[in-house]
Design an enzyme around this catalytic site. Structure first.
Site, PDB file in Angstrom:
ATOM      1  CE1 TYR A   1      76.930 -60.151  73.026  1.00  0.00           C
ATOM      2  CE2 TYR A   1      78.361 -61.813  72.074  1.00  0.00           C
ATOM      3  CZ  TYR A   1      77.896 -61.127  73.170  1.00  0.00           C
ATOM      4  OH  TYR A   1      78.411 -61.412  74.409  1.00  0.00           O
TER       5      TYR A   1
ATOM      6  CD  GLN B   1      81.264 -65.178  78.083  1.00  0.00           C
ATOM      7  OE1 GLN B   1      81.133 -64.116  77.489  1.00  0.00           O
ATOM      8  NE2 GLN B   1      80.978 -66.339  77.498  1.00  0.00           N
TER       9      GLN B   1
ATOM     10  CE1 TYR C   1      81.663 -58.896  80.394  1.00  0.00           C
ATOM     11  CE2 TYR C   1      81.044 -61.128  81.041  1.00  0.00           C
ATOM     12  CZ  TYR C   1      80.842 -59.753  81.105  1.00  0.00           C
ATOM     13  OH  TYR C   1      79.828 -59.235  81.888  1.00  0.00           O
TER      14      TYR C   1
ATOM     15  CE  LYS D   1      97.012 -50.066  70.077  1.00  0.00           C
ATOM     16  NZ  LYS D   1      96.477 -50.975  69.041  1.00  0.00           N
TER      17      LYS D   1
ATOM     18  N   GLY E   1      88.112 -59.866  71.143  1.00  0.00           N
ATOM     19  CA  GLY E   1      87.477 -59.601  69.856  1.00  0.00           C
ATOM     20  C   GLY E   1      88.459 -59.119  68.809  1.00  0.00           C
TER      21      GLY E   1
END
Length: 332
Positions: A57, A190, A218, A229, A294
């Site tokens: 990342y 994960q 995740y 949205k 996040g």
């Protein structure tokens, strides 16, 4: 906030965990460093004590930002979850894909989890994070060029040395977890999981429940789609991998937004946003231990944390599931 143990590891994490991919910039556009630090602090102050990151990342940037944040937090009350097995600085293992770093330089990503590489990566993670131990060290993606047993042996060595408290995997199938179990006792897996992506319920969830392994979910908001949205005709930025993905066709966006409209009154009755309702539903699903979410700034972090206060009754979960059962998405 509810705190849950990862498998049999003894490591307890917050059911809602801070996902730190976006703050690293790579493939997400990043966040202002000051905003990212404030987001981590706000998360901690609101009960989100766990942070999930990875060397990939931002090619170390996300971990470095977390390391800076850790200087202002009590280390023994924060759980750091990071990863290994994606190398951009070493052409070894299996080529994964081409990418660009935050400075727009071309990089090649390889999946590699040989024993010496795993141990080297752990040292690099510890240095960037500014800590002497990692709470959960996870292989990011399976490396088909390295025996699973070799990778697991590296985790066992690191745990014996006290450099990691527990080891886990990401994106592993049940069969791969079973093979890993012959060498090392994993804490978790994960994997992607959301209201509209539930394939792990067939095999992986039962396996993890039977063997007391945790699932860290995740993309529970399906990369923004379940916030309500995104509208038909949405134009994604260059390099955004959502463009062309089956979930983001105009037809499927309309169908998902129609579903969200049906559960909106339930969210409002709880004083919650759609996103908070979706997160709450996720962490109340059988076998799901953690939802990774996040945040780019403090306000987003606080909103995410407050999803932990949304309690759904069994009949409310059943109502949501009934609405989901009628959602038939089109394949590409």
């Amino acid at each position: 906030m509810e705190y849950r143990q990862l498998g049999d590891s003894g490591v307890e994490v917050s059911a809602i965990t801070f996902g730190a991919w976006a703050i690293g910039g790579w493939m997400w556009g990043g966040a202002e460093r000051k905003d990212a630090l404030e987001a981590i602090r706000a998360s901690y102050d609101n009960g989100v004590t766990s942070i999930d990151t990875a060397p990939a990342y931002g090619q170390g940037l996300s971990e470095e930002i977390i390391g800076e944040a850790l200087k202002q937090l009590p280390r023994d009350k924060v759980q750091i979850l990071t990863k290994f097995g994606l190398r951009w600085d070493l052409k070894k293992g299996e080529f994964f894909f081409n990418s660009k770093d935050n400075n727009d330089n071309a990089i090649d990503i390889y999946r590699y989890a040989g024993k010496e590489s795993v141990i080297e990566e752990c040292e690099n993670c510890l240095r960037r994070l500014g800590t002497d131990y990692i709470d959960l060290f996870q292989i990011h993606w399976a490396d088909p060029t390295t025996p699973i047993s070799e990778t697991m042996e590296a985790l066992a060595i690191l745990q014996e040395q006290g450099k990691i408290r527990a080891g886990g995997v990401c994106n592993y199938a049940a069969a791969q977890m079973e093979e890993a179990a012959q060498t090392y006792s994993l804490a978790s897996n994960q994997v992607p999981y959301s209201m509209v992506l539930r394939d792990i319920e067939k095999e992986l969830v039962p396996y993890c429940q039977d063997h007391k392994k945790s699932i860290i979910a995740y993309s529970p908001l399906q990369r923004g789609l379940l916030t309500g949205k995104i509208r038909p005709g949405h134009v994604f930025g260059e390099g955004d991998t959502r463009a062309g993905n089956r979930f983001y066709t105009d037809v499927n966006i309309l169908k998902i937004n129609s579903f969200l409209a049906k559960i909106q009154p339930l969210a409002e009755s709880k004083g919650a946003s759609l996103s908070q309702l979706v997160i709450a539903w996720t962490i109340q699903q059988p076998g799901i231990t953690v939802a990774l979410v996040g945040a780019r700034d403090a306000s987003q972090a606080i909103q995410n944390a407050r999803a932990g206060e949304v309690v759904l009754k069994p009949e409310e979960i059943m109502f949501i599931n009934d609405q989901l059962s009628g959602l038939q998405l089109e394949e590409l």
